[in-house]
Scaffold this motif. Structure first.
Motif, mmCIF file in Angstrom:
data_model
loop_
_atom_site.group_PDB
_atom_site.id
_atom_site.type_symbol
_atom_site.label_atom_id
_atom_site.label_comp_id
_atom_site.label_asym_id
_atom_site.label_seq_id
_atom_site.Cartn_x
_atom_site.Cartn_y
_atom_site.Cartn_z
ATOM 1 N N UNK A 192 4.104 17.301 -2.546
ATOM 2 C CA UNK A 192 4.331 17.973 -1.222
ATOM 3 C C UNK A 192 3.183 17.600 -0.302
ATOM 4 N N UNK A 193 1.939 17.410 -1.019
ATOM 5 C CA UNK A 193 0.858 16.946 0.054
ATOM 6 C C UNK A 193 0.951 15.803 0.476
ATOM 7 N N UNK A 194 1.638 14.708 -0.474
ATOM 8 C CA UNK A 194 1.671 13.542 0.273
ATOM 9 C C UNK A 194 2.807 13.401 1.403
ATOM 10 N N UNK A 195 3.923 14.147 1.122
ATOM 11 C CA UNK A 195 4.832 14.281 1.993
ATOM 12 C C UNK A 195 4.183 14.746 3.351
ATOM 13 N N UNK A 196 3.621 15.730 3.334
ATOM 14 C CA UNK A 196 3.145 16.371 4.619
ATOM 15 C C UNK A 196 2.061 15.193 5.370
ATOM 16 N N UNK A 197 1.110 14.588 4.206
ATOM 17 C CA UNK A 197 0.357 13.910 4.729
ATOM 18 C C UNK A 197 0.912 12.549 5.662
ATOM 19 N N UNK B 32 19.273 20.232 -2.756
ATOM 20 C CA UNK B 32 18.245 20.734 -3.852
ATOM 21 C C UNK B 32 17.408 21.646 -2.906
ATOM 22 N N UNK B 33 16.274 22.546 -3.535
ATOM 23 C CA UNK B 33 15.433 23.279 -3.052
ATOM 24 C C UNK B 33 14.496 22.463 -2.254
ATOM 25 N N UNK B 34 14.145 21.145 -3.131
ATOM 26 C CA UNK B 34 13.159 20.294 -2.521
ATOM 27 C C UNK B 34 13.622 19.536 -1.207
ATOM 28 N N UNK B 35 14.689 19.206 -1.401
ATOM 29 C CA UNK B 35 15.606 18.718 -0.220
ATOM 30 C C UNK B 35 15.585 19.676 1.104
ATOM 31 N N UNK B 36 15.924 20.999 0.836
ATOM 32 C CA UNK B 36 15.785 21.844 1.712
ATOM 33 C C UNK B 36 14.496 22.012 2.522
ATOM 34 N N UNK B 37 13.499 22.036 1.433
ATOM 35 C CA UNK B 37 11.984 22.181 1.861
ATOM 36 C C UNK B 37 11.590 21.083 2.825
ATOM 37 N N UNK B 38 12.025 19.791 2.399
ATOM 38 C CA UNK B 38 11.700 18.762 3.143
ATOM 39 C C UNK B 38 12.537 18.607 4.557
ATOM 40 N N UNK B 39 13.485 19.105 4.640
ATOM 41 C CA UNK B 39 14.361 19.065 5.968
ATOM 42 C C UNK B 39 13.599 20.366 6.666
ATOM 43 N N UNK B 40 12.983 21.132 6.236
ATOM 44 C CA UNK B 40 12.545 22.289 7.014
ATOM 45 C C UNK B 40 11.158 21.782 7.449
ATOM 46 N N UNK B 41 10.281 20.859 6.726
ATOM 47 C CA UNK B 41 9.025 20.208 6.885
ATOM 48 C C UNK B 41 9.212 19.202 8.119
ATOM 49 N N UNK B 42 10.296 18.581 8.180
ATOM 50 C CA UNK B 42 10.782 17.653 9.272
ATOM 51 C C UNK B 42 10.786 18.345 10.604
ATOM 52 N N UNK C 192 0.743 -1.091 0.050
ATOM 53 C CA UNK C 192 0.009 -0.117 0.127
ATOM 54 C C UNK C 192 1.107 1.120 -0.191
ATOM 55 N N UNK C 193 0.434 2.612 -0.056
ATOM 56 C CA UNK C 193 1.036 3.653 0.002
ATOM 57 C C UNK C 193 1.420 4.130 1.270
ATOM 58 N N UNK C 194 2.285 4.700 1.634
ATOM 59 C CA UNK C 194 2.660 5.309 3.087
ATOM 60 C C UNK C 194 1.498 6.164 3.268
ATOM 61 N N UNK C 195 0.947 6.918 2.193
ATOM 62 C CA UNK C 195 0.073 7.968 2.651
ATOM 63 C C UNK C 195 -1.283 7.459 3.386
ATOM 64 N N UNK C 196 -1.473 6.113 3.109
ATOM 65 C CA UNK C 196 -2.553 5.393 3.850
ATOM 66 C C UNK C 196 -2.054 4.891 5.278
ATOM 67 N N UNK C 197 -0.981 5.345 5.790
ATOM 68 C CA UNK C 197 -0.694 5.070 6.989
ATOM 69 C C UNK C 197 -1.856 4.965 8.079
#
Ligand SMILES: C[S@@+](CC[C@H](N)C(=O)[O-])C[C@H]1O[C@@H](n2cnc3c(N)ncnc32)[C@H](O)[C@@H]1O
Length: 197
Positions: free
Chosen positions: A128-133, A159-169, A97-102
């Protein structure tokens, strides 16, 4: 099962689905050890792995967890999941299954809280919405002292997306510790260890 046995199926699977697999070879033992370092594996009742692939990290988890612990491995690729069902140690509950369905995955298994979540998901190719979910779901199901450990390849972390992910964490968990670069992996990765503040 030795690493060489999972190497070829992983490479073939990643060639079929390069984007969602996010790597061409499975994680190394050193990478798995760095990811699991500090999650308190020896004192857990229930652990979830997201993006289990052919089981490189699953097997390290199985070796580190107490025999009584539950280990739930979530993998979206049906080929990898089917293989893992055949090859993983018996206690591993493989969920295709998808991790989104955790939240639903845990609900269906009557799991309310988990002690640790470990992930090698290819975050920067996820929406991004799946990362957040996924991160919100992880934060919600973790025990107060629970930990979340994940990997990010070094080239993506810059990369920008990597930095955005780190700040989301950081926004989601409050406390984030970043490991040194794990060079003994292809690609080299960094591990992030997160706890809720
Ligand atoms: C970089 S590979 C890591 C595989 C394995 N854990 C390892 O370390 O060798 C990422 C894995 O996440 C899986 N994956 C990607 N998106 C996913 C999702 N939304 N839910 C669950 N698994 C996912 C891929 O199919 C792939 O097996």
């Amino acid at each position: 099962m030795s690493r060489s046995w999972e190497f070829v199926p992983f490479v073939l699977g990643s060639l079929r689905r390069p984007v969602s697999t996010g790597a061409f070879v499975p994680s190394t033992r050193r990478c798995a050890a760095a990811l699991l370092d500090g999650i308190g594996a020896e004192a857990t009742d229930t652990v979830v792995e997201l993006g289990a692939g052919t089981g490189a990290i699953t097997r390290a988890l199985d070796a580190a967890l107490p025999v009584s612990s539950r280990l739930i491995a979530v993998e979206i690729n049906d080929g990898f999941a089917a293989r893992l069902r055949r090859t993983a140690p018996p206690r591993v509950e493989v969920v295709c299954d998808s991790a989104v369905e955790l939240p639903r995955i845990l609900d269906e298994r009557q799991v309310e809280r988990v002690d640790a979540v470990v992930s090698a998901l290819p975050w920067t190719v996820m929406r991004p919405e799946d990362q957040r979910a996924v991160l919100m779901a992880v934060a919600k199901v973790l025990q107060p002292e629970g930990s979340f450990a994940t990997l990010l390849s070094v080239h993506r972390a810059r990369t920008d997306s990597g930095r955005e992910f780190a700040s989301l964490l950081a926004d989601t968990f409050g406390e984030v510790r970043r490991s040194r670069t794990i060079w003994a992996n292809l690609p080299p990765v960094t591990a992030f260890h997160c706890t809720r503040r």
